[in-house]
Design a protein around this motif. Sequence first.
Motif, PDB file in Angstrom:
ATOM      1  N   UNK A  11       0.100  -4.106  17.200  1.00  0.00           N
ATOM      2  CA  UNK A  11      -0.255  -5.381  16.560  1.00  0.00           C
ATOM      3  C   UNK A  11      -0.600  -5.187  15.099  1.00  0.00           C
ATOM      4  N   UNK A  12      -1.411  -4.178  14.814  1.00  0.00           N
ATOM      5  CA  UNK A  12      -1.903  -3.978  13.450  1.00  0.00           C
ATOM      6  C   UNK A  12      -0.823  -3.379  12.554  1.00  0.00           C
ATOM      7  N   UNK A  13      -0.094  -2.407  13.077  1.00  0.00           N
ATOM      8  CA  UNK A  13       0.829  -1.628  12.231  1.00  0.00           C
ATOM      9  C   UNK A  13       2.240  -2.207  12.201  1.00  0.00           C
ATOM     10  N   UNK A  14       2.578  -3.045  13.197  1.00  0.00           N
ATOM     11  CA  UNK A  14       3.923  -3.634  13.244  1.00  0.00           C
ATOM     12  C   UNK A  14       5.000  -2.552  13.234  1.00  0.00           C
ATOM     13  N   UNK A  15       4.756  -1.499  13.993  1.00  0.00           N
ATOM     14  CA  UNK A  15       5.704  -0.380  14.054  1.00  0.00           C
ATOM     15  C   UNK A  15       6.231  -0.252  15.484  1.00  0.00           C
ATOM     16  N   UNK A  16       7.488   0.188  15.648  1.00  0.00           N
ATOM     17  CA  UNK A  16       8.057   0.324  16.992  1.00  0.00           C
ATOM     18  C   UNK A  16       7.467   1.511  17.749  1.00  0.00           C
ATOM     19  N   UNK A  17       7.368   1.337  19.074  1.00  0.00           N
ATOM     20  CA  UNK A  17       6.765   2.340  19.955  1.00  0.00           C
ATOM     21  C   UNK A  17       7.868   3.085  20.699  1.00  0.00           C
ATOM     22  N   UNK A  18       7.834   4.421  20.636  1.00  0.00           N
ATOM     23  CA  UNK A  18       8.842   5.243  21.299  1.00  0.00           C
ATOM     24  C   UNK A  18       8.261   6.071  22.427  1.00  0.00           C
ATOM     25  N   UNK A  19       9.069   6.249  23.498  1.00  0.00           N
ATOM     26  CA  UNK A  19       8.662   7.017  24.679  1.00  0.00           C
ATOM     27  C   UNK A  19       9.908   7.625  25.300  1.00  0.00           C
ATOM     28  N   UNK A  22       1.854   3.806   5.302  1.00  0.00           N
ATOM     29  CA  UNK A  22       2.738   2.839   5.956  1.00  0.00           C
ATOM     30  C   UNK A  22       3.298   3.531   7.189  1.00  0.00           C
ATOM     31  N   UNK A  23       2.931   3.056   8.377  1.00  0.00           N
ATOM     32  CA  UNK A  23       3.336   3.736   9.610  1.00  0.00           C
ATOM     33  C   UNK A  23       4.729   3.277  10.031  1.00  0.00           C
ATOM     34  N   UNK A  24       5.647   4.255  10.159  1.00  0.00           N
ATOM     35  CA  UNK A  24       7.041   3.943  10.523  1.00  0.00           C
ATOM     36  C   UNK A  24       7.224   3.833  12.038  1.00  0.00           C
ATOM     37  N   UNK A  25       6.532   4.711  12.778  1.00  0.00           N
ATOM     38  CA  UNK A  25       6.705   4.742  14.234  1.00  0.00           C
ATOM     39  C   UNK A  25       5.379   5.030  14.921  1.00  0.00           C
ATOM     40  N   UNK A  26       5.248   4.515  16.148  1.00  0.00           N
ATOM     41  CA  UNK A  26       4.186   4.930  17.055  1.00  0.00           C
ATOM     42  C   UNK A  26       4.876   5.747  18.148  1.00  0.00           C
ATOM     43  N   UNK A  27       4.563   7.048  18.207  1.00  0.00           N
ATOM     44  CA  UNK A  27       5.294   7.953  19.096  1.00  0.00           C
ATOM     45  C   UNK A  27       4.366   8.438  20.209  1.00  0.00           C
TER      46      UNK A  27
END
Length: 203
Positions: free
Chosen positions: A70-78, A48-53
């Motif tokens: 789209x697939x993982x429904x996880x927030x993207x951080x930068x 279960x992916x919590x974040x896209x970093x």
Amino acid sequence: MILETRAVEPFLKNGYVLGCEETREGVLVDPGDEVEELLEAVRAHDLQIRYILLTHAHLDHITGVKRAREVLQAPVGLHEADNFLYRAIVQQGMAFGLRVEAQPPVDFFYDGDGPLQFGRYRVWIRHTPGHCPGGVCLEVGREDQRERVLIVGDTLFAGSIGRTDLPGGDTATLLRSIRSVLLTFPDETMVYSGHGRPTTVGH
Ligand SMILES: [Zn+2]
Ligand SMILES: [Zn+2]
């Protein structure tokens, strides 16, 4: 820790899947053209992916963001200092003669040092500008252990350092980041770069 790397042509840029072996929570790092391979690794480990970093916003590190989100429904951080690059992905592609798709806005900017969490693991965000203004190192380790691994983006490679001739790059700043952040970790600390094989702080 579960750690999977995938890379495809033309940039052979490393995307990473990190996971907690106990809770099956994870994070996805720098999804680019290899995003389908990364998603396959996520499925294979049942994570279960919590974040896209994102370590930074050069196009090879972000072309898979839309698909992954789209697939993982996880927030993207930068890091906010790289948002100008992120928003200019189409123009970055043109500079390489490539047609690339615009990506959705990021969901959050890194705020201080974190830490973010996936399962028993923590991710501290260390700002390491120089390759680009918003480059970061992800310092990852278990909450109850001192051992760390570093996901360094294009700041440091096995046997070399990141280029500084792209917009916002600066060699003196890059060297300062390497010395003041990366080289403070113990020699045996594993370093996972944006391109090529892993190395260690000692090497
Ligand atoms: Zn880069
Ligand atoms: Zn790169």
